[in-house]
Scaffold this motif. Structure first.
Motif, PDB file in Angstrom:
ATOM      1  N   ARG A  32       1.888 -10.498  -0.357  1.00 33.04           N
ATOM      2  CA  ARG A  32       0.433 -10.454  -0.176  1.00 33.04           C
ATOM      3  C   ARG A  32       0.014 -10.535   1.290  1.00 33.04           C
ATOM      4  O   ARG A  32      -1.160 -10.375   1.595  1.00 33.04           O
ATOM      5  N   LYS A  33       0.943 -10.761   2.171  1.00 32.22           N
ATOM      6  CA  LYS A  33       0.628 -10.799   3.606  1.00 32.22           C
ATOM      7  C   LYS A  33       0.968  -9.471   4.287  1.00 32.22           C
ATOM      8  O   LYS A  33       0.760  -9.314   5.486  1.00 32.22           O
ATOM      9  N   ALA A  34       1.479  -8.515   3.522  1.00 34.75           N
ATOM     10  CA  ALA A  34       1.881  -7.218   4.069  1.00 34.75           C
ATOM     11  C   ALA A  34       0.657  -6.364   4.396  1.00 34.75           C
ATOM     12  O   ALA A  34      -0.455  -6.622   3.923  1.00 34.75           O
ATOM     13  N   SER A  35       0.875  -5.330   5.175  1.00 33.39           N
ATOM     14  CA  SER A  35      -0.183  -4.386   5.530  1.00 33.39           C
ATOM     15  C   SER A  35      -0.623  -3.592   4.304  1.00 33.39           C
ATOM     16  O   SER A  35       0.072  -3.580   3.285  1.00 33.39           O
ATOM     17  N   ILE A  36      -1.735  -2.905   4.422  1.00 38.13           N
ATOM     18  CA  ILE A  36      -2.206  -2.057   3.328  1.00 38.13           C
ATOM     19  C   ILE A  36      -1.163  -0.989   2.998  1.00 38.13           C
ATOM     20  O   ILE A  36      -0.918  -0.695   1.823  1.00 38.13           O
ATOM     21  N   GLU A  37      -0.517  -0.434   3.999  1.00 39.19           N
ATOM     22  CA  GLU A  37       0.501   0.583   3.748  1.00 39.19           C
ATOM     23  C   GLU A  37       1.682   0.009   2.974  1.00 39.19           C
ATOM     24  O   GLU A  37       2.154   0.619   2.008  1.00 39.19           O
ATOM     25  N   GLN A  38       2.160  -1.149   3.391  1.00 41.08           N
ATOM     26  CA  GLN A  38       3.293  -1.779   2.707  1.00 41.08           C
ATOM     27  C   GLN A  38       2.913  -2.196   1.288  1.00 41.08           C
ATOM     28  O   GLN A  38       3.702  -2.025   0.358  1.00 41.08           O
ATOM     29  N   GLN A  39       1.719  -2.743   1.117  1.00 43.27           N
ATOM     30  CA  GLN A  39       1.285  -3.116  -0.229  1.00 43.27           C
ATOM     31  C   GLN A  39       1.150  -1.882  -1.112  1.00 43.27           C
ATOM     32  O   GLN A  39       1.531  -1.911  -2.278  1.00 43.27           O
ATOM     33  N   THR A  40       0.636  -0.790  -0.562  1.00 42.75           N
ATOM     34  CA  THR A  40       0.510   0.437  -1.346  1.00 42.75           C
ATOM     35  C   THR A  40       1.879   0.941  -1.779  1.00 42.75           C
ATOM     36  O   THR A  40       2.064   1.331  -2.943  1.00 42.75           O
ATOM     37  N   GLU A  41       2.846   0.937  -0.884  1.00 42.29           N
ATOM     38  CA  GLU A  41       4.206   1.353  -1.237  1.00 42.29           C
ATOM     39  C   GLU A  41       4.760   0.501  -2.370  1.00 42.29           C
ATOM     40  O   GLU A  41       5.359   1.023  -3.315  1.00 42.29           O
ATOM     41  N   GLU A  42       4.577  -0.796  -2.278  1.00 42.77           N
ATOM     42  CA  GLU A  42       5.095  -1.705  -3.303  1.00 42.77           C
ATOM     43  C   GLU A  42       4.406  -1.477  -4.646  1.00 42.77           C
ATOM     44  O   GLU A  42       5.052  -1.444  -5.691  1.00 42.77           O
ATOM     45  N   VAL A  43       3.093  -1.313  -4.621  1.00 42.83           N
ATOM     46  CA  VAL A  43       2.348  -1.096  -5.867  1.00 42.83           C
ATOM     47  C   VAL A  43       2.769   0.211  -6.514  1.00 42.83           C
ATOM     48  O   VAL A  43       3.009   0.269  -7.729  1.00 42.83           O
ATOM     49  N   LEU A  44       2.883   1.271  -5.734  1.00 41.16           N
ATOM     50  CA  LEU A  44       3.298   2.562  -6.304  1.00 41.16           C
ATOM     51  C   LEU A  44       4.713   2.484  -6.884  1.00 41.16           C
ATOM     52  O   LEU A  44       4.992   3.078  -7.928  1.00 41.16           O
ATOM     53  N   ALA A  45       5.587   1.740  -6.242  1.00 42.45           N
ATOM     54  CA  ALA A  45       6.948   1.555  -6.773  1.00 42.45           C
ATOM     55  C   ALA A  45       6.903   0.813  -8.107  1.00 42.45           C
ATOM     56  O   ALA A  45       7.639   1.160  -9.043  1.00 42.45           O
ATOM     57  N   LYS A  46       6.054  -0.193  -8.217  1.00 44.78           N
ATOM     58  CA  LYS A  46       5.927  -0.930  -9.478  1.00 44.78           C
ATOM     59  C   LYS A  46       5.370  -0.045 -10.580  1.00 44.78           C
ATOM     60  O   LYS A  46       5.856  -0.074 -11.713  1.00 44.78           O
ATOM     61  N   VAL A  47       4.340   0.732 -10.251  1.00 45.33           N
ATOM     62  CA  VAL A  47       3.758   1.647 -11.241  1.00 45.33           C
ATOM     63  C   VAL A  47       4.822   2.611 -11.737  1.00 45.33           C
ATOM     64  O   VAL A  47       5.010   2.782 -12.954  1.00 45.33           O
TER      65      VAL A  47
END
Length: 115
Positions: A32-47
């Motif tokens: 949750r402390k990651a950048s928007i880009e890193q969070q987006t990458e993680e969320v897309l990987a989870k999806v």
């Protein structure tokens, strides 16, 4: 009718497959402390992981909802999305500004995919 629930918890399932579709619950980044880009990458990987576990694929994703607490992150989120999305089979998509459950979250996504 067959219903398959993935990662079922006491409050919700992370994904539910039913009637030829898999519905993916709101996915957020663990970091949750990651950048928007890193969070987006993680969320897309989870999806994608949930969609694949249910028996579909990236090209089977038919709709995605994107929630951003700061719409000013739209371009940065899209910079990651544009590299990830299946250009031959892009899903329908909505993106809205919304307050998320944790102020450190920069993006949340839900998805629906065809089985």
């Amino acid at each position: 009718m067959s219903i398959e629930r993935l990662e079922r918890g006491s409050r919700m399932s992370q994904a539910v497959a039913c009637n030829g579709l898999v519905h993916v619950a709101g996915q957020v980044a663990d970091n949750r402390k990651a950048s928007i880009e890193q969070q987006t990458e993680e969320v897309l990987a989870k999806v994608l992981s949930l969609v694949e576990r249910a028996g579909s694929s990236k090209s089977g994703i038919v709709a995605v909802n994107v929630f951003l607490p700061h719409i000013t992150d739209f371009d940065a989120m899209n910079s990651v999305w544009d590299k990830w999305v299946d250009l031959e089979n892009p899903p329908a998509r909505a993106c809205v500004e919304a307050r998320l459950a944790d102020p450190d979250l920069r993006v949340e996504m839900t998805a629906v995919a065809s089985l």
